[in-house]
Design an enzyme around this catalytic site. Structure first.
Site, PDB file in Angstrom:
ATOM      1  CG  HIS A 110      38.586  40.347  39.445  1.00 36.48           C
ATOM      2  ND1 HIS A 110      38.071  41.313  40.368  1.00 36.48           N
ATOM      3  CD2 HIS A 110      37.954  40.620  38.391  1.00 36.48           C
ATOM      4  CE1 HIS A 110      37.244  42.142  39.676  1.00 36.48           C
ATOM      5  NE2 HIS A 110      37.453  41.948  38.441  1.00 36.48           N
ATOM      6  CG  ASN A 182      33.427  45.272  39.061  1.00 28.72           C
ATOM      7  OD1 ASN A 182      34.293  44.442  39.306  1.00 28.72           O
ATOM      8  ND2 ASN A 182      33.728  45.429  37.639  1.00 28.72           N
TER       9      ASN A 182
END
Length: 716
Positions: A110, A182
């Site tokens: 990320h 997510n």
């Protein structure tokens, strides 16, 4: 004493530049109207009186970090005008040293992300489920939300095929609550101990450090075809969900099952969902490739521009609710298995509040890069479950933040500081910003008057609910699969349900994605294992991909349960608001400025952003030109309104690409000739030829459908 008689005056008394005269005021640049910084609070969560500008650099004069004035920051201290630079130049050393240490380690995953400030408003529907105060009716909670890709580095492109992070930091009055999720509701693995393996497999291969931000390579497919529990997530990733049109049009999921605890101590199990008000939309594969070259910051720019333009994106926050039973089963689905979903048709999503993003950060590094999310940041009324992947995350995130941000005091950074009192007895450590008085940094104590006192159980303390634990029989390194349950071991039934829940066009996109990704693998053995994965899910899908790879289709080697399709899994669900969509207004020197302004006003009233496109920059009949033929490309527009018919090959390319990508196109008057010369029929799906008013209205209707799907599927 030193003799200065032989030193020229220009070296002993350098002149003051005219624009830095003492009488000249110095205005510090403030935040733009669309920007907001973290709340002004001290390292222990206490509000600090005053304006947030006290955090910015102060005063009109250039200084050292210690506040000493600096007269010259362009030249180093030397031994004579052409001599060597002197080590004693402390300003040079401080300036270079700070620059050398400006960067911090990027996130292992990320790393590529963007973020925004906002507010969450609860509707009270969760009040009977949890005592978390931020979910009480009409409670308003400041939030900071970070969206991200998973595999790429900070410098990678936004639009690659990948899972996206959807992390929300709630600054509640009971402490910080982080919901770290997510845009895909399942994950690749069931156990946290495998997380290094799946990330190492997905990252660039270590010998050549390629490919960047891509799963289309051998090590990724080697892992997921050997680790068949990854099948469900792989199918989601190969679908259109892996190519979101915008962060504003992306669904979010908590992935795991959590436990909510009510005021009376009763518990429920839940899965968290974020539903975008604009609908769930995706890019086409070709668009993502074009955008990665034309504008690799596309998603970052889209979110910031929408907020700046006043199109605040919104999501409804919802929960699926399940009984909290010792078996953790619902309709045969093990709720502790993060590779499984519960179809919404079996457990509807109940809306419990709304998230609205209202402001961009003031400083990307201080906020977006330094924000630290941890699943251990919980508030009373929300608890974790025994999901083995979640259990490992409880350790991993905190450990990562300590490494990235230089020590355990990362919670004192402004973006991470709680909006609640902090009295934790933690002391010292790197970057300690608090100044703690007294000597009693321990409990129990008498020297500090016994303070701080333990929080009362009634409404203040975070106290884990006494949930029963089955008696262990042994210490085992084994699956979390419960006795009599096959949920953890069934790796293909849910992927089959997912695939068969998609429309024909969505299935074709997924099949093409598998063909591309497996086709990029160099190992035929990996390709054959990929086909084995596919044939265990759907025979027709495997047949198509095998044909693309030039390999024989294997026979299935798994028995599956045929689950009912879940229509909620398809993205094709009618029309949605067009807020923040971008429309190209194609004009030339013959176009009336009044006509352009009339169309622009109509689009803006519908909350659509018009962008005037012409052969050159500047203005045409008083209308500012936003893009020229040299600086525009079809991927930045959701639709086009042709008010003129310039004879330029780049205009043909714009229209041809938008036609191929199923985007809405409307033409007024003679501008219809652009469609004709590109072989586009005026009555084709998503195409309108009419007067200005009718063309604008039809364009808005077509935009709400996202794409003219009939056009795309007819060309497939």
């Amino acid at each position: 004493m030193t003799d200065h008689d032989n030193i020229p005056s220009e070296f002993t008394h350098p002149p003051t530049p005219p624009d830095e005269d003492a009488a000249t005021p110095c205005e510090q640049a403030g935040p733009a109207p669309d920007q907001q910084g973290p709340a002004l609070r001290g390292p222990t969560g206490a509000p600090i009186p005053g304006d947030v500008s006290v955090r910015a650099q102060q005063g009109p004069r250039l200084t050292t970090p210690q506040g000493a004035g600096v007269a010259d920051t362009d030249h180093a201290l030397k031994a004579g005008p052409r001599g060597p630079t002197l080590l004693q130049d402390f300003h040079l050393r401080e300036k270079i040293t700070h620059f050398d240490h400006e960067r911090i380690p990027e996130r292992a995953v990320h790393a590529r992300g963007t973020a925004a400030h906002g507010v969450f408003v609860a509707n009270g529907a969760a009040a009977s489920l949890t005592r978390a105060k931020f979910l009480a009716a009409d409670a308003r909670t400041p939030v900071f939300v970070r969206f991200s890709t998973v595999l790429g580095s900070r410098g990678s492109a936004d639009t690659v095929r990948d899972t996206r992070g959807f992390a929300v930091k709630f600054y509640t009055g009971e402490g910080v609550y982080d919901l770290v999720g997510n845009n895909i509701p399942v994950f690749f693995i069931q156990e946290a101990i495998k997380f290094p393996d799946v990330i190492h497999a997905g990252k660039p291969e270590p010998d050549r450090e390629i490919p960047q931000a891509q799963s289309a390579h051998d090590t990724f497919w080697d892992f997921v075809t050997l680790h068949t529990e990854a099948t469900a997530h792989t199918f989601w990733n190969m679908s259109d969900r892996g190519l979101p049109r915008s962060y504003r049009m992306m669904e979010g999921f908590g992935v795991h099952t959590y436990r909510l605890v009510a005021e009376d101590g009763t518990t429920s199990l839940v899965k968290f969902h974020w539903k975008p008000r604009l609908g769930v939309h995706s890019m086409l594969w070709e668009e993502t490739q074009m955008t990665a070259g034309f504008d690799p910051d596309f998603h970052r720019r889209d979110l910031a521009d929408a907020i700046e333009a006043g199109f605040a994106p919104e999501w409804d926050f919802g929960v699926q609710v399940f009984p909290d039973t010792p078996e953790h089963l619902f309709e045969g689905i093990d709720l502790l298995d993060p590779t499984k979903i519960v179809p919404e048709e079996l457990a509807p999503v109940q809306t419990i509040g709304t998230l609205r993003l209202t402001a961009n950060p003031e400083n990307f590094f201080a906020e977006t890069e330094q924000v630290a999310f941890c699943p251990t940041h919980l508030v009373p009324g929300i608890e974790v479950t025994d999901d083995p992947l979640l259990q490992g995350r409880l350790f991993s995130y905190l450990d990562t933040q300590i490494s990235r941000l230089g020590g355990p005091n990362f919670t004192q950074l402004p973006i991470n500081t709680p909006h609640a009192d902090v009295n934790d007895l933690f002391r010292d450590g790197m970057h300690q910003g608090a100044v703690h008085p007294g000597v009693a940094a321990y409990k129990p104590n008498s020297l500090g008057g016994g303070c701080p006192y333990a929080a009362s159980f009634a409404g203040e303390a975070y106290v884990e609910s006494p949930t029963p634990i089955p008696p262990p029989t042994a210490k085992l390194r084994t699956s979390a699969n419960s006795v009599g349950s096959v949920s953890f071991a069934d790796h293909y039934s849910q992927p089959r349900m997912f695939y068969r829940s998609l429309t024909t066009g969505e299935q074709q996109h997924l099949a093409d994605a598998f063909s591309f990704e497996l086709g990029k693998c160099q190992s035929e053995a990996i390709q054959r294992r990929g086909l084995q994965m596919l044939v265990n899910v759907d025979d027709g899908l495997a047949d198509y991909v095998a044909g693309q790879l030039g390999l024989d289709k294997p026979a299935p080697n798994s028995d599956n349960v045929d689950l009912a399709p879940s229509p909620a899994l398809s993205q094709r669900h009618g029309s949605f608001p067009v807020d923040g969509r971008t429309v190209a207004l194609l004009i030339d020197v013959t176009t009336s400025g009044d006509a352009v302004r009339e169309v622009s006003t109509a689009l803006e009233e519908a909350r659509v952003r018009p962008m005037v496109v012409a052969a050159h920059g500047g203005t045409i009949d008083g209308v500012p030109v936003a893009r020229t033929f040299a600086t525009m490309r079809s991927v930045e527009f959701d639709g086009a309104l042709l008010l003129a018919a310039p004879t330029d090959a780049r205009v043909n390319l714009l229209v041809e690409e938008m036609w191929r990508h199923g985007k809405a196109i409307a033409a007024v008057g003679t501008a219809a000739s652009v469609l004709q010369r590109n072989g586009i029929e005026p009555d084709a799906p998503g195409i309108t030829v009419a007067d200005t008013v009718a063309a604008t209205s039809a364009l808005l209707t077509d935009l709400a459908e996202h794409r003219a799907w009939a056009r795309i599927e007819a060309d497939a």
